[in-house]
Write a protein that holds these residues in place. Sequence first.
Motif, PDB file in Angstrom:
ATOM      1  N   PHE A 157     -70.519   4.880  40.956  1.00 33.66           N
ATOM      2  CA  PHE A 157     -69.498   3.854  40.992  1.00 33.66           C
ATOM      3  C   PHE A 157     -69.888   2.765  41.979  1.00 33.66           C
ATOM      4  O   PHE A 157     -70.301   3.054  43.092  1.00 33.66           O
ATOM      5  CB  PHE A 157     -68.152   4.434  41.437  1.00 33.66           C
ATOM      6  N   TYR A 158     -69.691   1.531  41.556  1.00 36.13           N
ATOM      7  CA  TYR A 158     -69.854   0.394  42.455  1.00 36.13           C
ATOM      8  C   TYR A 158     -68.531   0.207  43.191  1.00 36.13           C
ATOM      9  O   TYR A 158     -67.466   0.154  42.567  1.00 36.13           O
ATOM     10  CB  TYR A 158     -70.210  -0.869  41.669  1.00 36.13           C
ATOM     11  N   ILE A 159     -68.575   0.140  44.504  1.00 32.18           N
ATOM     12  CA  ILE A 159     -67.378  -0.039  45.312  1.00 32.18           C
ATOM     13  C   ILE A 159     -67.172  -1.536  45.554  1.00 32.18           C
ATOM     14  O   ILE A 159     -67.930  -2.168  46.293  1.00 32.18           O
ATOM     15  CB  ILE A 159     -67.484   0.712  46.665  1.00 32.18           C
ATOM     16  N   ARG A 160     -66.162  -2.091  44.911  1.00 30.07           N
ATOM     17  CA  ARG A 160     -65.862  -3.515  45.033  1.00 30.07           C
ATOM     18  C   ARG A 160     -64.946  -3.764  46.225  1.00 30.07           C
ATOM     19  O   ARG A 160     -64.017  -2.994  46.447  1.00 30.07           O
ATOM     20  CB  ARG A 160     -65.154  -4.010  43.782  1.00 30.07           C
ATOM     21  N   PRO A 161     -65.191  -4.859  46.910  1.00 29.85           N
ATOM     22  CA  PRO A 161     -64.233  -5.222  47.961  1.00 29.85           C
ATOM     23  C   PRO A 161     -62.932  -5.681  47.320  1.00 29.85           C
ATOM     24  O   PRO A 161     -62.923  -6.123  46.178  1.00 29.85           O
ATOM     25  CB  PRO A 161     -64.930  -6.360  48.708  1.00 29.85           C
ATOM     26  N   GLY A 162     -61.841  -5.534  48.034  1.00 30.53           N
ATOM     27  CA  GLY A 162     -60.551  -5.995  47.527  1.00 30.53           C
ATOM     28  C   GLY A 162     -60.540  -7.498  47.329  1.00 30.53           C
ATOM     29  O   GLY A 162     -61.301  -8.234  47.958  1.00 30.53           O
ATOM     30  N   ARG A 163     -59.681  -7.943  46.454  1.00 31.40           N
ATOM     31  CA  ARG A 163     -59.570  -9.373  46.164  1.00 31.40           C
ATOM     32  C   ARG A 163     -59.276 -10.143  47.451  1.00 31.40           C
ATOM     33  O   ARG A 163     -58.363  -9.805  48.183  1.00 31.40           O
ATOM     34  CB  ARG A 163     -58.459  -9.602  45.161  1.00 31.40           C
ATOM     35  N   GLY A 164     -60.090 -11.140  47.719  1.00 27.82           N
ATOM     36  CA  GLY A 164     -59.878 -11.984  48.889  1.00 27.82           C
ATOM     37  C   GLY A 164     -60.389 -11.382  50.192  1.00 27.82           C
ATOM     38  O   GLY A 164     -60.263 -11.980  51.242  1.00 27.82           O
ATOM     39  N   LEU A 221     -71.275  -0.271  54.018  1.00 25.26           N
ATOM     40  CA  LEU A 221     -70.829   1.123  53.997  1.00 25.26           C
ATOM     41  C   LEU A 221     -71.704   2.008  54.889  1.00 25.26           C
ATOM     42  O   LEU A 221     -71.611   3.232  54.831  1.00 25.26           O
ATOM     43  CB  LEU A 221     -70.801   1.656  52.565  1.00 25.26           C
ATOM     44  N   THR A 222     -72.512   1.399  55.719  1.00 28.54           N
ATOM     45  CA  THR A 222     -73.331   2.163  56.657  1.00 28.54           C
ATOM     46  C   THR A 222     -72.420   2.938  57.602  1.00 28.54           C
ATOM     47  O   THR A 222     -71.486   2.381  58.175  1.00 28.54           O
ATOM     48  CB  THR A 222     -74.246   1.221  57.455  1.00 28.54           C
ATOM     49  N   ALA A 250     -75.427   2.447  50.907  1.00 25.31           N
ATOM     50  CA  ALA A 250     -74.642   1.509  51.716  1.00 25.31           C
ATOM     51  C   ALA A 250     -74.944   0.056  51.374  1.00 25.31           C
ATOM     52  O   ALA A 250     -74.027  -0.766  51.318  1.00 25.31           O
ATOM     53  CB  ALA A 250     -74.886   1.769  53.203  1.00 25.31           C
ATOM     54  N   ASP A 251     -76.191  -0.279  51.136  1.00 24.42           N
ATOM     55  CA  ASP A 251     -76.557  -1.669  50.875  1.00 24.42           C
ATOM     56  C   ASP A 251     -76.062  -2.150  49.511  1.00 24.42           C
ATOM     57  O   ASP A 251     -75.591  -3.265  49.377  1.00 24.42           O
ATOM     58  CB  ASP A 251     -78.074  -1.848  50.958  1.00 24.42           C
ATOM     59  N   ARG A 252     -76.157  -1.301  48.509  1.00 24.46           N
ATOM     60  CA  ARG A 252     -75.742  -1.687  47.154  1.00 24.46           C
ATOM     61  C   ARG A 252     -74.285  -1.340  46.867  1.00 24.46           C
ATOM     62  O   ARG A 252     -73.788  -1.651  45.799  1.00 24.46           O
ATOM     63  CB  ARG A 252     -76.665  -1.018  46.139  1.00 24.46           C
TER      64      ARG A 252
END
Length: 121
Positions: free
Chosen positions: A20-27, A33-34, A66-68
């Motif tokens: 799963f790609y972890i997307r940042p919340g809108r805005g 994630l290190t 963490a990077d991706r």
Amino acid sequence: MPAHRRNFRVEQTESLLPAFYIRPGRGSTPVTLTGWTARSQWRVRLSKPEALLELTTENGGIAIDADRRILSYAITDEQRASLLAMAYSRLVYDTFLISPTGRRYKVVEGEILLVRSVTHP
């Protein structure tokens, strides 16, 4: 931010599990994630107190790139066989990311379909 809903399959003859790609919340500003950890429990039903399987970054069941910003699951052949030997065909799960300060974020939840094969390896 609500957790993403993602259903997936655990198949008897397939070793791959989803990532799963972890997307940042809108805005919000993306954070690295290190240093973060993750924890996931798989249960027969949400109301059942005992987890059939617990995957964590500490036990090798979850890896975080963490990077991706990618989270991936891994189960052993023994864990897969144990799940598929049960009478259940569906499980529920959720997964939390835990920040270096201990704050927990539910990032994904859903159902797991256990798929048995007629033709065995």
